[in-house]
Design a protein around this motif. Structure first.
Motif, PDB file in Angstrom:
ATOM      1  N   GLN A 167       6.769  -6.856  39.659  1.00  0.00           N
ATOM      2  CA  GLN A 167       7.616  -6.107  40.579  1.00  0.00           C
ATOM      3  C   GLN A 167       6.920  -4.814  41.031  1.00  0.00           C
ATOM      4  O   GLN A 167       6.919  -4.493  42.221  1.00  0.00           O
ATOM      5  N   ASN A 168       6.323  -4.099  40.098  1.00  0.00           N
ATOM      6  CA  ASN A 168       5.630  -2.868  40.478  1.00  0.00           C
ATOM      7  C   ASN A 168       4.413  -3.169  41.352  1.00  0.00           C
ATOM      8  O   ASN A 168       4.111  -2.427  42.285  1.00  0.00           O
ATOM      9  N   HIS A 169       3.738  -4.262  41.069  1.00  0.00           N
ATOM     10  CA  HIS A 169       2.614  -4.705  41.892  1.00  0.00           C
ATOM     11  C   HIS A 169       3.095  -4.953  43.322  1.00  0.00           C
ATOM     12  O   HIS A 169       2.452  -4.526  44.296  1.00  0.00           O
ATOM     13  N   ALA A 170       4.224  -5.627  43.448  1.00  0.00           N
ATOM     14  CA  ALA A 170       4.785  -5.914  44.772  1.00  0.00           C
ATOM     15  C   ALA A 170       5.175  -4.636  45.502  1.00  0.00           C
ATOM     16  O   ALA A 170       4.832  -4.448  46.671  1.00  0.00           O
ATOM     17  N   VAL A 171       5.879  -3.761  44.830  1.00  0.00           N
ATOM     18  CA  VAL A 171       6.375  -2.534  45.461  1.00  0.00           C
ATOM     19  C   VAL A 171       5.219  -1.650  45.920  1.00  0.00           C
ATOM     20  O   VAL A 171       5.237  -1.122  47.038  1.00  0.00           O
ATOM     21  N   ILE A 172       4.211  -1.487  45.093  1.00  0.00           N
ATOM     22  CA  ILE A 172       3.087  -0.628  45.476  1.00  0.00           C
ATOM     23  C   ILE A 172       2.326  -1.235  46.652  1.00  0.00           C
ATOM     24  O   ILE A 172       1.975  -0.534  47.610  1.00  0.00           O
ATOM     25  N   ASN A 173       2.086  -2.547  46.601  1.00  0.00           N
ATOM     26  CA  ASN A 173       1.427  -3.191  47.743  1.00  0.00           C
ATOM     27  C   ASN A 173       2.262  -3.076  49.005  1.00  0.00           C
ATOM     28  O   ASN A 173       1.730  -2.847  50.093  1.00  0.00           O
ATOM     29  N   ASP A 174       3.551  -3.212  48.869  1.00  0.00           N
ATOM     30  CA  ASP A 174       4.471  -3.185  50.006  1.00  0.00           C
ATOM     31  C   ASP A 174       4.631  -1.781  50.570  1.00  0.00           C
ATOM     32  O   ASP A 174       4.344  -1.532  51.747  1.00  0.00           O
ATOM     33  N   LEU A 175       5.065  -0.848  49.749  1.00  0.00           N
ATOM     34  CA  LEU A 175       5.483   0.460  50.237  1.00  0.00           C
ATOM     35  C   LEU A 175       4.375   1.511  50.275  1.00  0.00           C
ATOM     36  O   LEU A 175       4.478   2.469  51.046  1.00  0.00           O
ATOM     37  N   TYR A 176       3.341   1.351  49.464  1.00  0.00           N
ATOM     38  CA  TYR A 176       2.293   2.373  49.409  1.00  0.00           C
ATOM     39  C   TYR A 176       1.009   1.951  50.113  1.00  0.00           C
ATOM     40  O   TYR A 176       0.320   2.781  50.678  1.00  0.00           O
ATOM     41  N   LEU A 177       0.674   0.658  50.035  1.00  0.00           N
ATOM     42  CA  LEU A 177      -0.597   0.204  50.588  1.00  0.00           C
ATOM     43  C   LEU A 177      -0.456  -0.628  51.859  1.00  0.00           C
ATOM     44  O   LEU A 177      -1.449  -0.891  52.529  1.00  0.00           O
ATOM     45  N   GLY A 178       0.750  -1.065  52.160  1.00  0.00           N
ATOM     46  CA  GLY A 178       0.956  -1.885  53.355  1.00  0.00           C
ATOM     47  C   GLY A 178       0.307  -3.258  53.278  1.00  0.00           C
ATOM     48  O   GLY A 178       0.050  -3.885  54.302  1.00  0.00           O
ATOM     49  N   GLN A 179       0.072  -3.744  52.076  1.00  0.00           N
ATOM     50  CA  GLN A 179      -0.528  -5.065  51.860  1.00  0.00           C
ATOM     51  C   GLN A 179       0.598  -6.096  51.763  1.00  0.00           C
ATOM     52  O   GLN A 179       0.981  -6.524  50.682  1.00  0.00           O
ATOM     53  N   VAL A 180       1.121  -6.472  52.917  1.00  0.00           N
ATOM     54  CA  VAL A 180       2.336  -7.272  52.977  1.00  0.00           C
ATOM     55  C   VAL A 180       2.168  -8.645  52.331  1.00  0.00           C
ATOM     56  O   VAL A 180       3.044  -9.087  51.580  1.00  0.00           O
ATOM     57  N   GLU A 181       1.066  -9.316  52.611  1.00  0.00           N
ATOM     58  CA  GLU A 181       0.886 -10.669  52.062  1.00  0.00           C
ATOM     59  C   GLU A 181       0.802 -10.642  50.539  1.00  0.00           C
ATOM     60  O   GLU A 181       1.401 -11.467  49.861  1.00  0.00           O
ATOM     61  N   GLN A 182       0.049  -9.681  49.999  1.00  0.00           N
ATOM     62  CA  GLN A 182      -0.040  -9.569  48.546  1.00  0.00           C
ATOM     63  C   GLN A 182       1.318  -9.191  47.959  1.00  0.00           C
ATOM     64  O   GLN A 182       1.709  -9.687  46.910  1.00  0.00           O
ATOM     65  N   ALA A 183       2.035  -8.303  48.644  1.00  0.00           N
ATOM     66  CA  ALA A 183       3.371  -7.908  48.185  1.00  0.00           C
ATOM     67  C   ALA A 183       4.293  -9.123  48.127  1.00  0.00           C
ATOM     68  O   ALA A 183       5.014  -9.304  47.136  1.00  0.00           O
ATOM     69  N   LYS A 184       4.257  -9.953  49.165  1.00  0.00           N
ATOM     70  CA  LYS A 184       5.124 -11.136  49.185  1.00  0.00           C
ATOM     71  C   LYS A 184       4.818 -12.072  48.023  1.00  0.00           C
ATOM     72  O   LYS A 184       5.737 -12.569  47.367  1.00  0.00           O
ATOM     73  N   LYS A 185       3.532 -12.271  47.721  1.00  0.00           N
ATOM     74  CA  LYS A 185       3.158 -13.133  46.588  1.00  0.00           C
ATOM     75  C   LYS A 185       3.719 -12.581  45.281  1.00  0.00           C
ATOM     76  O   LYS A 185       4.260 -13.319  44.463  1.00  0.00           O
ATOM     77  N   SER A 186       3.584 -11.273  45.100  1.00  0.00           N
ATOM     78  CA  SER A 186       4.068 -10.661  43.857  1.00  0.00           C
ATOM     79  C   SER A 186       5.589 -10.669  43.791  1.00  0.00           C
ATOM     80  O   SER A 186       6.164 -10.898  42.720  1.00  0.00           O
ATOM     81  N   TYR A 187       6.250 -10.397  44.924  1.00  0.00           N
ATOM     82  CA  TYR A 187       7.719 -10.470  44.945  1.00  0.00           C
ATOM     83  C   TYR A 187       8.188 -11.876  44.578  1.00  0.00           C
ATOM     84  O   TYR A 187       9.130 -12.043  43.792  1.00  0.00           O
ATOM     85  N   LEU A 188       7.545 -12.889  45.150  1.00  0.00           N
ATOM     86  CA  LEU A 188       7.948 -14.274  44.856  1.00  0.00           C
ATOM     87  C   LEU A 188       7.724 -14.619  43.385  1.00  0.00           C
ATOM     88  O   LEU A 188       8.588 -15.243  42.754  1.00  0.00           O
ATOM     89  N   ALA A 189       6.580 -14.210  42.829  1.00  0.00           N
ATOM     90  CA  ALA A 189       6.312 -14.477  41.418  1.00  0.00           C
ATOM     91  C   ALA A 189       7.331 -13.767  40.537  1.00  0.00           C
ATOM     92  O   ALA A 189       7.823 -14.326  39.547  1.00  0.00           O
ATOM     93  N   CYS A 190       7.681 -12.538  40.910  1.00  0.00           N
ATOM     94  CA  CYS A 190       8.681 -11.785  40.147  1.00  0.00           C
ATOM     95  C   CYS A 190      10.055 -12.451  40.252  1.00  0.00           C
ATOM     96  O   CYS A 190      10.767 -12.579  39.260  1.00  0.00           O
ATOM     97  N   ALA A 191      10.415 -12.875  41.457  1.00  0.00           N
ATOM     98  CA  ALA A 191      11.708 -13.555  41.654  1.00  0.00           C
ATOM     99  C   ALA A 191      11.777 -14.829  40.810  1.00  0.00           C
ATOM    100  O   ALA A 191      12.834 -15.132  40.236  1.00  0.00           O
TER     101      ALA A 191
END
Length: 135
Positions: A73-97
């Motif tokens: 979840q933290n991997h997703a949030v940092i990629n999403d909100l801090y780094l703008g790495q949307v594709e990586q964020a989506k992968k991490s969000y899905l794995a967390c979900a």
């Protein structure tokens, strides 16, 4: 004791204390694979305005614990909100979900699904209607 000092430093925004207590634990065989260690170090890096270092630390933690939902979840949030790495964020969000679903954490799964919808809506270009101006 070092873990507690590190967490106290993190909670009280005493970043130097947190780092000096937690950094040596990475070499300690008893803590080397601890997800809490890498999560705390990542949060300290983020508080030090270094989101890339935070991702590096979370990646290390995920090597030891690839299904840890807090790290994911933290991997997703940092990629999403801090780094703008949307594709990586989506992968991490899905794995967390997926991990939250396995634990029957329906509320957590729904929160992540909502965030994924927001990301998807953000990436859809606006529709052009009959009355829309052409450029």
């Amino acid at each position: 004791i070092l873990v507690m000092l590190g967490e106290i430093g993190l909670i009280n925004n005493q970043l130097q204390l947190g780092n000096s207590a937690l950094q040596p634990l990475q070499a300690n065989p008893n803590f080397k694979s601890s997800p809490e260690l890498y999560n705390c170090l990542a949060i300290l890096a983020l508080k030090n305005n270094d989101p890339q270092q935070a991702i590096t630390l979370l990646n290390t933690g995920l090597q030891f614990n690839p299904h840890n939902e807090i790290l994911l979840q933290n991997h997703a949030v940092i990629n999403d909100l801090y780094l703008g790495q949307v594709e990586q964020a989506k992968k991490s969000y899905l794995a967390c979900a997926n991990q939250k679903t396995l634990r029957n954490d329906n509320a957590g799964t729904l929160r992540i699904q909502k965030r994924l919808r927001t990301i998807a809506e953000r990436s859809i270009p606006p529709k052009r209607g009959k009355n829309a101006k052409k450029r």
